[in-house]
Design an enzyme around this catalytic site. Structure first.
Site, short mmCIF file in Angstrom:
data_model
loop_
_atom_site.label_atom_id
_atom_site.label_comp_id
_atom_site.label_asym_id
_atom_site.label_seq_id
_atom_site.Cartn_x
_atom_site.Cartn_y
_atom_site.Cartn_z
N ASP A 117 0.80 -1.23 0.00
CA ASP A 117 0.00 0.00 0.00
C ASP A 117 0.83 1.28 0.00
OD1 ASP A 117 -2.63 -1.00 -0.16
OD2 ASP A 117 -2.54 -1.61 1.93
N ASP A 175 -7.06 -3.98 -5.57
CA ASP A 175 -6.69 -2.66 -5.03
C ASP A 175 -5.26 -2.26 -5.40
OD1 ASP A 175 -8.30 -4.49 -3.56
OD2 ASP A 175 -8.38 -3.17 -1.83
N1 GLY Z 1 -7.36 -1.46 -0.01
C1 GLY Z 1 -8.31 -1.85 0.94
C2 GLY Z 1 -9.71 -1.39 0.67
O1 GLY Z 1 -10.06 -0.90 -0.37
O2 GLY Z 1 -10.48 -1.55 1.57
#
Ligand code: GLY
Length: 396
Positions: A117, A175
């Protein structure tokens, strides 16, 4: 004579229609300005209640209290990122100083190799800071972050590993498309092609394995880290392995639109358009265009909406409309515009001082884990503010 009157009528209709377009845009720009003014005043209230050592994350839906996060949580960069956007809009030094202070808090994450992330965390915060200030120290932070993120790339799989936890050997979530912008930026700035290579390879592998024939996407693909074979197709935050988790669809849409902007590879534009087709053509997309938390959630229509998915999709659709033409472009623009209009309405927009000073209400973090259900979320605010700024800039 009849034919002449018909032609005259058509001409009058066309003149009326074109006169309507600017009026609609003018009205929406005024709404965007009003909402951005409100957003800035909300965040100036928020600044006063968030302790210095943490970042705002959401609201506890049991006791209504503010929930915060440490700098290593995946959402850490959205608060400073939103502050940078609001500073860009207001030129208010107070917002800028708060953004600088919060960036300092998360700077150490540039060396964090334990998360995929880093794109979210560092590019939304330092990326916007660098775009607006050209501070060379921010550039250095971003390049170090890109190097850290690159360590998670496995050439055999052709992807960056998302999580180090869970039952999967090498999980990749949809994601993760959002973290690639940090890498394409880093390649451009450093002239090192390896970052760009990783971003494209990840996007290509994801295109191959994450999508179903209708262009909805799985949430998690589990790979064999030695052979690159697909071992599992699952969900973590969606209603079922086979369902279309709303925010996941929005991440994919945004991710491939962004990858087209960054590379001009037409395959990414096609993919973004296919995903847009899935979202906008979905029979269970509500009339206000803000999706339920999962397109296949049992119990629709009596299930929560996800404003964050709406905000991410709105921002992406406005951009996608710029890479297309004619009625297709208008379809994307109008849908993004409608999503924004809905989010600006009292159904989703907080009122002054409520909602722990977040801007939007009614998002869903992870319903299967009963975590962050029907609450504000820091990233819903970020993509909402981004989309409002994009609207203002591109409507002209
Ligand atoms: N990347 C985690 C979410 O979208 O909840």
């Amino acid at each position: 004579m009849k034919k002449l009157s018909f032609l005259l009528l058509c001409a009058l209709f066309a003149i009326h229609a074109t006169a309507q377009v600017p009026a609609r845009k003018k009205q929406m720009i005024a709404l965007a300005n009003k909402t951005l003014d409100f957003a800035a005043s909300q965040y100036k209230l928020m600044m006063k209640q968030v302790p210095d050592s943490v970042l705002p994350r959401t609201t506890n839906n049991k006791d209504g209290r503010l929930v915060t996060a440490k700098s290593n949580w995946w959402t850490a960069g959205f608060y400073p990122g939103t502050l940078w956007y609001l500073y860009e809009y207001t030129k208010d030094e107070t917002l800028k100083q708060e953004a600088i202070k919060r960036d300092e808090l998360i700077e150490k994450e540039k060396n964090n190799k334990g998360t995929h992330d880093l794109g979210f965390m560092m590019y939304c915060s330092f990326g916007n800071g660098y775009r607006l200030t050209k501070n060379p120290a921010y550039k250095a932070v971003l390049l170090t972050s890109a190097r850290s993120l690159s360590t998670r790339f496995n050439p055999k799989v052709g992807c960056i590993k998302s999580w180090d936890h869970g039952a999967w050997e090498f999980p990749v979530i949809i994601d993760n498309m959002m973290n690639l912008e940090l890498l394409t930026w880093a390649s451009r700035v450093s002239k090192e092609p390896s970052f760009d290579h990783i971003a494209r390879t990840h996007a290509n592998t994801t295109m191959l394995h994450h999508f179903r024939p209708d262009f909805s996407s799985y949430h998690v693909i589990g790979y064999d880290s030695t052979t690159g074979a697909v071992l599992n197709r699952n969900t973590h935050q969606g209603a079922a392995d086979s369902s279309a988790w709303a925010r996941g669809q929005a991440w994919g849409l945004y991710g491939y639109t962004m990858m087209y902007r960054e590379t001009k590879d037409k395959r990414y534009l096609d993919q973004a358009q296919h995903i847009a087709g899935f979202i906008l053509g979905h029979p269970r997309l509500p009339a206000d265009l803000i999706p339920y938390w999962d397109y296949d959630a049992p119990g629709i229509p009596n299930v929560p909406r996800d404003a964050s998915a709406g905000a991410v999709a709105a921002s992406a659709l406005l951009e996608l409309s710029r890479y297309t033409t004619g009625t297709i472009s208008a379809r994307y623009w109008n849908a993004g515009e409608k999503m924004l209009e809905s989010l600006c309405s009292p159904a989703y927009l907080a009122t002054a001082g409520e909602n722990n000073d977040f801007i939007l209400k009614h998002s869903v973090g992870s319903l299967p884990q009963n975590s962050e259900v029907d609450v504000p979320l820091t990233y819903a605010d970020y993509y909402f503010v981004e989309a409002l700024l994009r609207y203002k800039q591109w409507a002209k």
